[in-house]
Design an enzyme around this catalytic site. Sequence first.
Site, PDB file in Angstrom:
ATOM      1  CB  CYS A 125       1.237  -9.195   8.752  1.00 36.53           C
ATOM      2  SG  CYS A 125       2.397 -10.568   8.705  1.00 36.53           S
ATOM      3  CG  ASP A 126       1.396  -5.260   9.298  1.00 37.09           C
ATOM      4  OD1 ASP A 126       0.566  -5.820  10.040  1.00 37.09           O
ATOM      5  OD2 ASP A 126       2.609  -5.172   9.572  1.00 37.09           O
ATOM      6  CB  CYS A 146       4.877  -8.942   7.590  1.00 38.07           C
ATOM      7  SG  CYS A 146       3.810 -10.306   7.080  1.00 38.07           S
TER       8      CYS A 146
END
Lengths: 309, 309
Positions: free
Chosen positions: A139-140, A136
């Site tokens: 997200c990261d 993701c």
Amino acid sequence: MPEADYQLIIVGGGPAGLTAGLYAARAKLNVVLLEKGTTGGQVMSTDWVDNYPGFPEGISGFELAEKFAAQARRFELPIKLEEVQSMDLAGPVKKLFLASGKTLTSLTVILATGARPNPLGIPGEKEFTGKGVSYCATCDGPFYRGLEIAVVGGGDTAVQEAVHLTKFATKVYVIHRRDQLRATKVIQERAFANDKIEFIWNTVVTEIFGGSDVEGIRLKNVKSEEETILAVKGCFVLIGIRPNMEMLPLNQLDNDDGFIKTDKEMQTSQPGVMAAGDICSKEMRQIINAAGEGAVACISVERYLSNFK
Amino acid sequence: MPEADYQLIIVGGGPAGLTAGLYAARAKLNVVLLEKGTTGGQVMSTDWVDNYPGFPEGISGFELAEKFAAQARRFELPIKLEEVQSMDLAGPVKKLFLASGKTLTSLTVILATGARPNPLGIPGEKEFTGKGVSYCATCDGPFYRGLEIAVVGGGDTAVQEAVHLTKFATKVYVIHRRDQLRATKVIQERAFANDKIEFIWNTVVTEIFGGSDVEGIRLKNVKSEEETILAVKGCFVLIGIRPNMEMLPLNQLDNDDGFIKTDKEMQTSQPGVMAAGDICSKEMRQIINAAGEGAVACISVERYLSNFK
């Protein structure tokens, strides 16, 4: 109202299911949540969550999942360790067939079974998930500021996220097993025009390696069979996700390849059946909107129940 | 891409706007959030929040709002104290006209201006908000376990929530200024059949009083003009909500009486304009789904920007 064991059965104990459960328990519905493994869903195995609103410094996925479950339990949501094997969702009384042999009936069901990213299935991948291997970019991505990373994939998501990741990484290698992309034209063009992106064609990743974190990946050219090593600190695997649909009666539910279609109120095509979280057909899969959908699904259940003759 | 001051302007600093801002700042968009008062929106004045997932013991509205804002600031979201007076959202470059006289331009806009409950506008109402006066049964119902309470209103929401509140309260008085309900038939019937509900017709509330918390309300029969006192510990004012739409160009946006229509990806009828939170036309208005919609709106903005020629 017809007779059934429950007013509501929630299938799945990730953020969507637990939030639906929190709302249902607070509303004093006759409810049970069924989860086959541990509550928390994918969050449980997420190293660090920076973008769930309410935690300014971020929080570990494990801890956040624990908090979700604790809150639902505080309002006395019954959570049962049961695997659902199949369902019959047609008609006013829904039937859930469990692996334990039992059958449970309910007036409504919230499907919150989630989804999982397609893995590469290569050595090192599992070991380094959350330590350099990510599924993701939203997200990261920000964790890779100033580093060199790889993106695996050639579809819209992979190429778009590669461009996105250049905001953080100094260099993004896009590794694709073919000699051209599947991504739409305008997205391709943006990637080709980006100095920080380098495409590595006709190539697959065969191994991810490192010490405490990822230090590199092993590549293999599928035409020449030549093997090389690429030193990167991150490897984003963006080759699609698949719905956890094995237990779902897809012939009874409108769906996109197993992802359940809903309206804005999280109602599926089957009256009395709602869906929430990653199992839904939608564009974005984040903890915060999964939880939001769980709450909305519960309110739709209450409305459905209050209109029962 | 056309020229503009920003890639994204977010209007409103409640849970929807701050979550959109958190996502936008993390994605390194050229973004600003405009808020005319203090960030946090209605959450700021909510006494206690029990149903925002992640806080097992609940959290004060003030503290939760602070956490939302702190998290957005951590990712360097610029938040400006500016009041938007009007907007021109047609065409590829959106124009926002500020009370300060400035005009800002942006390629995209997220509308997160919120809504507010209709107040009774009577003595004691403001003073006891959060201390017995509530505008949300889903949020506050469980706080009234074992107590006697009043619900003011006669529409679907008021009557449905009155039934819901009997799960907690020992007695629920429904106070309605007419001699019949506007609520749909099946909902009415359920309320009439409920022993714990007592209807008080042709009556308005003229005052809410108490010590540190609500102890009673003063009623007036609109036909006989007779005044009475009703001893209740809570008063739920459920007479509708209105959108904060004063600054919105409603002729440029599909809307339901000022509530903005969106699709599931939070796109309005105007390309490049998204909406999130209580300003949206929808069934349920809770912190968790406002935040979820803010995140989805931001991802839709990123998609829109990445498809700009």
